[in-house]
Structure formats: C-alpha cells, structure tokens
Design a protein around this motif. Structure first.
Motif, PDB file in Angstrom:
ATOM      1  N   THR A  48      36.713  16.984  60.125  1.00 62.02           N
ATOM      2  CA  THR A  48      37.049  15.874  59.236  1.00 62.02           C
ATOM      3  C   THR A  48      37.534  16.383  57.881  1.00 62.02           C
ATOM      4  OG1 THR A  48      35.515  14.348  60.312  1.00 62.02           O
ATOM      5  CG2 THR A  48      36.102  13.866  58.030  1.00 62.02           C
ATOM      6  N   ASP A  49      36.854  17.412  57.350  1.00 63.24           N
ATOM      7  CA  ASP A  49      37.284  17.999  56.073  1.00 63.24           C
ATOM      8  C   ASP A  49      38.712  18.520  56.162  1.00 63.24           C
ATOM      9  OD1 ASP A  49      34.891  17.438  54.835  1.00 63.24           O
ATOM     10  OD2 ASP A  49      34.058  19.457  55.072  1.00 63.24           O
ATOM     11  N   ARG A  50      39.055  19.137  57.293  1.00 67.23           N
ATOM     12  CA  ARG A  50      40.419  19.649  57.456  1.00 67.23           C
ATOM     13  C   ARG A  50      41.426  18.494  57.514  1.00 67.23           C
ATOM     14  NH1 ARG A  50      43.095  24.804  57.418  1.00 67.23           N
ATOM     15  NH2 ARG A  50      40.958  25.537  57.647  1.00 67.23           N
ATOM     16  N   MET A  51      41.055  17.398  58.181  1.00 69.51           N
ATOM     17  CA  MET A  51      41.943  16.237  58.233  1.00 69.51           C
ATOM     18  C   MET A  51      42.137  15.637  56.837  1.00 69.51           C
ATOM     19  SD  MET A  51      43.151  15.775  61.277  1.00 69.51           S
ATOM     20  CE  MET A  51      43.620  14.056  61.436  1.00 69.51           C
ATOM     21  N   MET A  52      41.062  15.590  56.057  1.00 64.94           N
ATOM     22  CA  MET A  52      41.186  15.107  54.681  1.00 64.94           C
ATOM     23  C   MET A  52      42.159  15.976  53.893  1.00 64.94           C
ATOM     24  SD  MET A  52      37.171  14.148  53.972  1.00 64.94           S
ATOM     25  CE  MET A  52      37.376  14.090  52.187  1.00 64.94           C
ATOM     26  N   LEU A  53      42.033  17.286  54.072  1.00 60.29           N
ATOM     27  CA  LEU A  53      42.929  18.213  53.384  1.00 60.29           C
ATOM     28  C   LEU A  53      44.375  17.980  53.797  1.00 60.29           C
ATOM     29  CD1 LEU A  53      42.917  20.751  51.489  1.00 60.29           C
ATOM     30  CD2 LEU A  53      42.838  22.133  53.570  1.00 60.29           C
ATOM     31  N   LEU A  54      44.599  17.754  55.093  1.00 61.50           N
ATOM     32  CA  LEU A  54      45.951  17.574  55.610  1.00 61.50           C
ATOM     33  C   LEU A  54      46.639  16.345  55.028  1.00 61.50           C
ATOM     34  CD1 LEU A  54      45.363  18.548  59.353  1.00 61.50           C
ATOM     35  CD2 LEU A  54      46.855  19.737  57.741  1.00 61.50           C
TER      36      LEU A  54
ATOM     37  N   ASP B 106      41.343  19.089  44.320  1.00 58.40           N
ATOM     38  CA  ASP B 106      41.860  18.531  43.064  1.00 58.40           C
ATOM     39  C   ASP B 106      41.835  17.002  43.094  1.00 58.40           C
ATOM     40  OD1 ASP B 106      42.289  21.045  42.024  1.00 58.40           O
ATOM     41  OD2 ASP B 106      44.431  21.080  42.525  1.00 58.40           O
ATOM     42  N   TYR B 107      42.163  16.441  44.250  1.00 58.37           N
ATOM     43  CA  TYR B 107      42.140  14.981  44.414  1.00 58.37           C
ATOM     44  C   TYR B 107      40.717  14.450  44.218  1.00 58.37           C
ATOM     45  CZ  TYR B 107      43.141  10.441  46.704  1.00 58.37           C
ATOM     46  OH  TYR B 107      43.290   9.098  47.006  1.00 58.37           O
ATOM     47  N   VAL B 108      39.744  15.156  44.819  1.00 62.07           N
ATOM     48  CA  VAL B 108      38.343  14.748  44.680  1.00 62.07           C
ATOM     49  C   VAL B 108      37.889  14.907  43.227  1.00 62.07           C
ATOM     50  CG1 VAL B 108      35.968  15.250  45.400  1.00 62.07           C
ATOM     51  CG2 VAL B 108      37.832  15.281  47.088  1.00 62.07           C
ATOM     52  N   ALA B 109      38.260  16.020  42.604  1.00 64.58           N
ATOM     53  CA  ALA B 109      37.872  16.252  41.210  1.00 64.58           C
ATOM     54  C   ALA B 109      38.439  15.178  40.289  1.00 64.58           C
ATOM     55  CB  ALA B 109      38.341  17.631  40.765  1.00 64.58           C
ATOM     56  N   ALA B 110      39.583  14.601  40.676  1.00 63.73           N
ATOM     57  CA  ALA B 110      40.201  13.550  39.861  1.00 63.73           C
ATOM     58  C   ALA B 110      39.556  12.186  40.090  1.00 63.73           C
ATOM     59  CB  ALA B 110      41.694  13.475  40.149  1.00 63.73           C
ATOM     60  N   GLY B 111      38.618  12.094  41.065  1.00 67.92           N
ATOM     61  CA  GLY B 111      37.843  10.864  41.159  1.00 67.92           C
ATOM     62  C   GLY B 111      37.950  10.042  42.415  1.00 67.92           C
TER      63      GLY B 111
ATOM     64  N   ALA C 216      50.126   8.958  47.399  1.00 69.72           N
ATOM     65  CA  ALA C 216      50.475  10.151  48.198  1.00 69.72           C
ATOM     66  C   ALA C 216      49.572  10.274  49.414  1.00 69.72           C
ATOM     67  CB  ALA C 216      50.374  11.398  47.332  1.00 69.72           C
ATOM     68  N   VAL C 217      48.277  10.071  49.240  1.00 69.22           N
ATOM     69  CA  VAL C 217      47.345  10.170  50.358  1.00 69.22           C
ATOM     70  C   VAL C 217      47.579   9.023  51.335  1.00 69.22           C
ATOM     71  CG1 VAL C 217      44.896  10.014  51.002  1.00 69.22           C
ATOM     72  CG2 VAL C 217      45.608  11.469  49.095  1.00 69.22           C
ATOM     73  N   ALA C 218      47.768   7.821  50.827  1.00 69.54           N
ATOM     74  CA  ALA C 218      48.022   6.675  51.702  1.00 69.54           C
ATOM     75  C   ALA C 218      49.270   6.902  52.548  1.00 69.54           C
ATOM     76  CB  ALA C 218      48.155   5.406  50.875  1.00 69.54           C
ATOM     77  N   GLY C 219      50.319   7.455  51.940  1.00 67.75           N
ATOM     78  CA  GLY C 219      51.550   7.705  52.669  1.00 67.75           C
ATOM     79  C   GLY C 219      51.384   8.761  53.755  1.00 67.75           C
ATOM     80  N   SER C 220      50.688   9.838  53.443  1.00 66.05           N
ATOM     81  CA  SER C 220      50.467  10.896  54.436  1.00 66.05           C
ATOM     82  C   SER C 220      49.611  10.392  55.591  1.00 66.05           C
ATOM     83  CB  SER C 220      49.790  12.092  53.768  1.00 66.05           C
ATOM     84  OG  SER C 220      50.618  12.692  52.815  1.00 66.05           O
ATOM     85  N   LEU C 221      48.577   9.629  55.265  1.00 65.24           N
ATOM     86  CA  LEU C 221      47.692   9.105  56.307  1.00 65.24           C
ATOM     87  C   LEU C 221      48.446   8.127  57.199  1.00 65.24           C
ATOM     88  CD1 LEU C 221      44.921   8.942  57.578  1.00 65.24           C
ATOM     89  CD2 LEU C 221      44.256   7.284  55.826  1.00 65.24           C
TER      90      LEU C 221
END
Length: 486
Positions: free
Chosen positions: A369-375, A381-386, A458-463
């Motif tokens: 799951t962590d790898r999918m989140m990264l992909l 950096d995304y997590v650090a931003a909130g 960006a994340v919504a588009g990739s997902l």
C-alpha cells in the motif's frame, strides 16, 4: 554482465565470502584442496541462503552460479576479484598469492582475509604488489558488514577506491584503515578483551560463561549500536567527553588490567577453558550454534535497520541499491497490476509453526500500500505538507504458507480511485503460488483536521489515471469477500 569472484580457501571465512558474492549476483569459483572443504563450504552457503536474503527489504539479485574448481588456476581465470582466505601463515600466503598472480588477470583485485598481516608483508616478492590489498572481514561474512580495507605505500589510491566500490556493492561497510599496522583496527581491540578474559579465567575470577554474560548482557549491546567513544561521550553527561576523561581517566593508571601481560596457555589453562566452554555450550553442535548466532544477528541487525542506525544504515543503503520496483507511474506499466513488493521472508518473521506469522502478511500488504501511495504521488513531501491516506478497512485471505528465506512478491490493482477513496487489491505470491490476498480501503485525509478530504490535484489525477487503466482488468477472485461468506 555478470562479474566473477574467485575464492581461494573455502573454510568458514572463504565460504562466507563465496556466499556474500554469490547472493549478490556474482559468479563464484571456489578452490580449496583440503579434504572435506566442499562440504564445509556448502554448510556455510546453506546458512547464508537462509539468513542473508531476509536482511533486505528489496529483492536481491538472482544468485550467481557457484562452482568448485579442481585447480587454483581454473578458479582465478577471468576473475574480477580474488579473495585469499588460507590459514594465517605468511609462507603459505606468499605461495598462494604468487600462484594467484601467475594465473589471474593483471587488472583483478586480489584481497586477503588476513586478520593480522600488513599488506606490505603480503606484497613482499610479489610480481604485482599494487594488486594485493587486505580485505579483512568478520564472521559470518555474509551477515556482518564490516570489512577492513588496507593498502600499503605500493597500493594506488584508485585500486582502493575500486575495491571499496565493489565491497559497498556487496552490501558491506569498507573501513579504510589509514595506515598499515599489525592486526589492523578491530582485531587489536578484540585482542585486548581476549587477553583480559584469559587472565580472568586463569585466575579463577570468572568462567567462560560469566565473561560472555558480562559482554552480551551489558556493554556488547551498547557497542553494537554506538561503539566505544560515542558510548563514553554519553557517560560524560552534558559536559561530554572531556568530563568523562577527567572523571575516569585516572583509573587507567590503576592496576585494573593485565593487558600487557599474556597468560601462558599451558595444558592446565587450555583444559580449564575447554571444560568450561563444554559446560556452557557443549549441548549443541556447531551447526546449531551457527543457526542461533545467525538468527540473533538478523534480529539485531533488523532492529538497527528500523532505526537507520549503525549497521542498519548500511543495510538500508543496500536496499536502495537493490530496489528495482517502480517509484513513479511514468516508470510503471499501468496496463497490469503493479509490482509493489519483492523481497525474502526474514528469520524473525516466522512463528511456532515455522512459517510467516499472520501479522507479517499485514505488514507485507501495508508495504505494498505504501508503494501504491508513492506511485500516485503521496510522497513523504506530500505527507509533510499535510495530506495522506488512512486505511479504513482491511480483509486478508491466507491461502498458503511461506517459510523464512523464501522469496515473495506482491502485485497490486486499483479497484476504485475517485473522490476520497483508494480501494486496493493486493496478491502475495511465492514463485507461482498465490499465498494470500489483501483488500484495503483507504481514505484521503487532511492531517491538520484528521478528517477526510479530497486529494490535491496531482494525486487525484494520478490515482484516477491508474484506476481507469486497471478498470479494464478482470476483477480479482476474492474481491469483496468477507469472513464466512462464499
């Protein structure tokens, strides 16, 4: 192109070197004319295959071919690295190194496992002294990262640089010793403890077991993760090392040690030490003790790895070098389930039934799951931003067992990726056997409010892109299952 290592002397150290090279993908040729050498080397190789792969959280290379050469010349022919591991006799090492240099490529690195001789001692009479370096490892070579790398004034700097690069690529930690000295660094330290221990046994102050308990229950644990000087710096408190030396330095002049005096290893002392050692460890044969040692080392090393500290940092760096899984969607084939885990099962992941414990199935799927989140762009950096994803629901089916040392891999499919949801289906494989499936529903959250929210663009588009690509795949067997429902 596969590189070749030649191992001359296939005992405990030579066998460990063979295992380290082979399990990192090198072709290996072993030469040892001593009767029974092949059997001894194969014991070491079996131990390494069981223990080393589980140190890595990335898939290791395919094991290189291992051959047992009939002659030294056959073993070293075409070798990129030759490791001499014959007994610690200078005349024997000179003869062996001369034979190696007469048959090996001139550009090969010739390393010696010597624990005591300086490289200039080994290079005397050599036709190519610049080719020979000291590469002194520690047993078991396939688990412990330290290797003392020593050159002489005749050794070019680029030879040592090349040797360090090779050793680093094997997952080792090459410690460049600044100057030649008998017994290098680590063995000089070990020798001091060993001398004092012999006196304590001889004088009846302690038994072999009591000395070992003092080490493994106390300062040995500190040394494993912080060494000597950093440990003592802490002992000095806020004032640091200067305060420690002022407080405890005078004790160095007190008669606390017999360090400069060596007890005579006469028959009586040898018998005393042997009897105590038999009482301490004689109930187990050496093969059982090796397995206990390896199991314990893997557990300690993996603990340090989780903290990215000391030897654990070396292992994490090797994982990064070995990681071949995609880290971005641009690097992935989205027309099929994505590879998200490839590794071996560590020794400390197994339970009383001898197979991977159920909690580790969840860990593997969590890593997937962590790898999918990264992909999809949910990076550190995304997590650090909130923002991040939280797992809301999980369902695991256990379909097959897997044991320590066996290779496993996971492929992952997006079943839904719209709005706040990321619905994943993971399949865990062992070779071609389906071992388990994991179905996970994740919700995107704002880390400041800890509430669900839509992903950033960006994340919504990739997902969405990944979900659209995977929508054409067959729905996985078992998706939507619940316990007790067929």
């Amino acid at each position: 192109m596969t590189r070749k290592a030649a191992i001359v002397g296939g005992g405990v150290i030579g066998g460990g070197w063979a295992a380290r090279f082979a399990l990192m993908g090198w072709e290996v040729a072993i030469f040892d004319p001593v009767p029974g050498a092949r059997t001894r080397a194969e014991f070491v190789l079996d131990n390494a295959r069981r223990a080393l792969p589980g140190l890595s959280d990335s898939a290791m290379p395919r094991e290189g071919e291992i051959t047992f050469a009939a002659t030294l010349e056959e073993a070293v022919a075409g070798a990129d690295w030759v490791q001499e591991s014959v007994p610690e006799r200078l005349d024997l090492k000179h003869a062996t190194l001369a034979a190696i240099q007469a048959a090996c490529p001139a550009e090969a690195i010739v390393g010696s496992s010597t624990s005591g001789f300086k490289p200039s001692d080994l290079q005397k009479g050599s036709v190519r002294p610049e080719q020979i370096v000291v590469a002194h490892p520690f047993n078991p070579v396939y688990l412990l990262p330290l290797v003392e790398l020593v050159g002489s004034p005749a050794t070019p700097g680029d030879t040592l640089d090349c040797a360090a690069e090779v050793l680093t690529g094997l997952g080792m930690y090459p410690l460049r010793v600044r100057a030649e000295i008998d017994a290098h660094i680590a063995d000089r330290l070990l020798e001091s403890v060993w001398r004092e221990a012999l006196w304590l046994v001889r004088d009846g102050i302690a038994t072999t077991q009591e000395i070992d308990e003092a080490i493994r229950m106390g300062f040995g644990l500190r040394w494993a993760q912080m060494g000597l000087f950093e440990t003592y710096r802490i002992a000095g408190g806020e004032a640091g090392m200067s305060h420690f030396l002022a407080q405890f330095g005078p004790a160095l002049a007190w008669p606390w040690t017999r360090l400069m005096d060596v007890p005579e290893l006469d028959d009586a002392l040898i018998a005393k030490i042997a009897a105590q050692s038999d009482a301490q460890s004689g109930a187990r044969d050496v093969r059982a003790l090796e397995r206990i040692r390896d199991d314990n080392l893997v557990t300690l090393l993996r603990g340090l790895k989780a903290r990215d500290h000391a030897a654990g940092a070396v292992l994490n760096a090797q994982d990064a070098r070995l990681d071949r899984l995609p880290r971005t969607l641009d690097a992935a084939d989205v027309s099929a389930p994505l590879p998200t885990v490839a590794r071996a099962v560590p020794l400390d992941w197994t339970d009383y039934n001898g197979h991977m414990t159920e909690a580790r199935y969840l860990q593997v799927f969590g890593d997937a799951t962590d790898r999918m989140m990264l992909l999809v762009g949910c990076t550190p950096d995304y997590v650090a931003a909130g923002h991040s994803f939280f797992t809301a629901e999980t369902h695991i089916r256990h379909l097959g067992e897997v044991r320590a040392g066996e290779g496993i891999r996971v492929d992952s499919q997006v079943l839904e990726g719209a709005g706040r949801k990321m619905h994943l289906f993971h399949r865990l494989w062992g070779d071609d056997r389906l071992l388990a499936t994991g179905e996970h529903m994740l919700i995107h959250v704002d880390l400041a409010t800890r509430r669900a929210c839509a992903p950033l663009e960006a994340v919504a588009g990739s997902l969405a892109k990944l979900a659209q690509a995977h929508a054409t795949l067959p729905r996985p067997e078992g998706a939507g299952r619940a316990v007790g429902r067929k």
